[in-house]
Motif scaffolding. Structure first.
Motif, PDB file in Angstrom:
ATOM      1  N   SER A 139       0.768  -1.185  -0.034  1.00  0.00           N
ATOM      2  CA  SER A 139       0.024   0.001   0.088  1.00  0.00           C
ATOM      3  C   SER A 139       1.050   1.264  -0.078  1.00  0.00           C
ATOM      4  O   SER A 139       0.503   2.212  -0.621  1.00  0.00           O
ATOM      5  CB  SER A 139      -0.847  -0.070   1.071  1.00  0.00           C
ATOM      6  N   LYS A 143       0.867   4.149  -3.164  1.00  0.00           N
ATOM      7  CA  LYS A 143       0.709   5.936  -2.440  1.00  0.00           C
ATOM      8  C   LYS A 143       1.795   6.559  -3.270  1.00  0.00           C
ATOM      9  O   LYS A 143       1.543   7.761  -3.880  1.00  0.00           O
ATOM     10  CB  LYS A 143       0.691   5.794  -1.080  1.00  0.00           C
ATOM     11  N   LEU A 214      -5.709   4.553   0.638  1.00  0.00           N
ATOM     12  CA  LEU A 214      -5.026   3.839   1.098  1.00  0.00           C
ATOM     13  C   LEU A 214      -4.142   4.344   2.383  1.00  0.00           C
ATOM     14  O   LEU A 214      -4.160   5.458   2.759  1.00  0.00           O
ATOM     15  CB  LEU A 214      -3.805   3.561  -0.348  1.00  0.00           C
ATOM     16  N   VAL A 221      -2.039  -4.708  -1.767  1.00  0.00           N
ATOM     17  CA  VAL A 221      -3.208  -4.269  -2.394  1.00  0.00           C
ATOM     18  C   VAL A 221      -2.966  -4.995  -3.677  1.00  0.00           C
ATOM     19  O   VAL A 221      -2.309  -5.071  -4.246  1.00  0.00           O
ATOM     20  CB  VAL A 221      -3.036  -2.696  -2.780  1.00  0.00           C
ATOM     21  N   THR A 234      -8.071  -4.096  -1.016  1.00  0.00           N
ATOM     22  CA  THR A 234      -7.353  -4.293   0.354  1.00  0.00           C
ATOM     23  C   THR A 234      -8.491  -5.173   1.065  1.00  0.00           C
ATOM     24  O   THR A 234      -9.348  -5.792   0.523  1.00  0.00           O
ATOM     25  CB  THR A 234      -7.163  -2.835   0.995  1.00  0.00           C
TER      26      THR A 234
END
Length: 377
Positions: A139, A143, A214, A221, A234
Motif C-alpha cells: 500500500s 501511494k 490507502l 493491495v 485491500t
C-alpha cells in the motif's frame, strides 16, 4: 433488515464509500449508498458509474463487537443525508431498521430519524473480474507511485487519454507514465509475478481518490486489470475504476539519450530557491523562472516581472559538467517535479536551451521527470 453498529466504524466506512458518490450523476439511485448487512458484516457501496468504492465492516474487530445483526437485508439511502445524520448522532451506538416499502429508521440515544430508502435491487451490480491477471503492491509503495506521477496528467479534456496515468507491464516491471504534453513523470516498479503485456490508462481522478483511501503500511493491495476496468482490493475496500479509452502516445521517444550539460544539486535547496523566485514569476502569466550555470560550482536562479521587480539567487552545485547553459521553465512544473523526487539530491540533464530536460534522483533511477523549457532568450 435490522442491525446496530458502532457509530465511529460506520462513519469510517461511509467516508470511504462517499468518495465515489457524485451529486451530478444522471442516474438517481447513484446519489445513494447501498447498505448490505449479513451475519458476515456490513458492506457499503458508493458509485458514480466511473468509480465504485465498496467498504466492508466486520462484526468483530480485535475481540470487540462492532455489529449486531437481528435481520439481514439491503437498502439504498441518500448518501449525503445518511452521512450528515451519522456524523451528528448523539451516541456511539446506531440502530438501523428497514420496514415495509423501504421505510428506514435510524436511532441513536433519544434521536430517531425516518428516511425513505430505495430498492437495493435497482443499484448497479459490481463488475466481475477474474483472478488470473492479478498482482499485488504494498500500500505505501502504491501511494508513492501515485504521488510521483499523477500530478503530471492533463487537466484539459481536449485529449481525454492524457487525463490518466499509463500503466504498462513488462517482465517483472510496472512502468507508470503521466504527461500533459508540457511535462512527463515516469516511475518504474519491480513487481513479482506480474502478468506481462498489460497496457491501460487509469483516470488521474480515480488514482487521487484511491490515494486518500490507502494507508501508509506494507499491507498488500491486490490489483486486477481488464480491458475496461481496474480493481484495487485491500482487506476492507474494493475500489473499481473504469479505464480511459484510446491509444496513449509513445512517450519513450521524448526521453533524450545523450546530454550536453549535467548538473548534480541538492533538490531541497533548489526547490526552495525556485519557490522564492516564483513569488515574482507568479504575477506573470507564464510563471517562468530562469536557470543559468555559473562556472563549475554554482547555478543562478532568477525571475523578472516588469511591473514588480526582479530576483536572483545563486546555489552551490555538487557537480556541473558539459556546456554552459541558460534555460527558462515553468516554476510550477519544476517544483512539482522536485517534490516528486522528495528533496533528494537530483541530477538534471540538459540537451540544450530549447529541448526537454530530465530530472532524476541520484539515489533511485526508478524516478524520472521531464520538462519542456519556455522560450524567453
Amino acid at each position: 433488515m435490522k442491525f446496530d453498529i458502532m457509530r465511529d466504524r460506520l462513519l469510517d466506512g461511509l467516508n470511504n464509500a462517499m468518495r465515489a458518490v457524485s451529486s451530478k450523476t444522471t442516474i438517481p439511485i447513484l446519489t445513494g449508498i447501498k447498505l448490505d448487512v449479513t451475519a458476515e458484516g456490513l458492506r457499503l457501496t458508493g458509485s458514480d458509474a466511473d468509480v465504485t468504492i465498496q467498504t466492508f465492516i466486520q462484526p468483530e474487530e480485535d475481540g470487540k463487537q462492532i455489529i449486531n445483526v437481528e435481520a439481514p437485508g439491503s437498502i439504498v439511502l441518500q448518501a449525503r443525508m445518511l452521512h450528515e445524520i451519522v456524523r451528528k448522532l448523539p451516541t456511539n451506538i446506531v440502530e438501523i431498521e428497514v420496514t415495509d416499502n423501504f421505510q428506514t429508521f435510524i436511532r441513536s440515544g433519544k434521536s430517531e430519524f425516518h428516511l425513505i430508502g430505495s430498492d437495493a435491487n435497482e443499484y448497479p451490480q459490481l463488475p466481475e473480474l477474474s483472478n488470473n491477471e492479478q498482482f499485488s503492491i504494498p500500500s505505501d509503495l502504491l501511494k508513492t507511485v501515485i504521488r510521483e506521477t499523477v500530478f503530471a496528467v492533463a487537466t484539459s479534456e481536449s485529449r481525454p487519454v492524457l487525463t490518466g496515468v499509463h500503466w504498462q507491464t513488462t517482465e517483472n516491471e510496472l512502468i507508470c507514465v503521466a504527461t500533459d504534453s508540457h511535462r512527463l513523470a515516469r516511475r518504474k516498479v519491480t513487481v513479482d509475478n506480474l502478468p506481462t503485456g498489460q497496457n491501460v490508462v487509469i483516470p488521474g481522478k480515480s488514482l487521487n481518490e484511491l490515494n486518500k483511501i490507502l494507508d501508509d503500511s506494507s499491507t498488500a493491495v491486490e490489483i486486477a486489470l481488464t480491458s475496461q476496468q481496474v480493481l484495487f482490493k485491500t482487506n476492507e475496500v474494493l475500489f473499481f475504476s473504469r479505464l480511459l479509452e484510446g491509444n496513449y502516445p509513445d512517450t519513450s521517444r521524448l526521453i533524450p539519450n545523450e546530454y550536453k550539460t549535467n548538473v548534480t544539486i541538492n533538490g531541497k535547496l533548489l526547490l526552495q530557491a525556485i519557490d522564492r523566485a516564483s513569488l515574482l514569476a507568479r504575477e506573470d502569466r507564464n510563471n517562468v523562472v530562469r536557470f543559468e550555470t555559473v562556472g563549475d560550482n554554482s547555478v543562478e536562479i532568477s525571475s523578472n516581472s516588469p511591473e514588480i521587480g526582479k530576483v536572483k539567487e545563486q546555489i552551490a552545485v555538487e557537480q556541473a559538467e558539459g556546456e554552459e547553459l541558460k534555460i527558462s521553465f515553468s516554476a510550477k512544473y519544476m517544483m512539482d517535479a522536485l517534490k516528486a523526487i522528495d528533496g533528494q539530491d537530483v541530477m538534471i540533464q540538459f540537451t540544450g536551451a530549447m529541448k526537454p530536460f530530465i530530472l532524476r534522483s541520484i539515489h533511485d533511477d526508478a524516478i524520472l521527470q521531464l520538462i519542456l523549457p519556455v522560450r524567453t532568450y
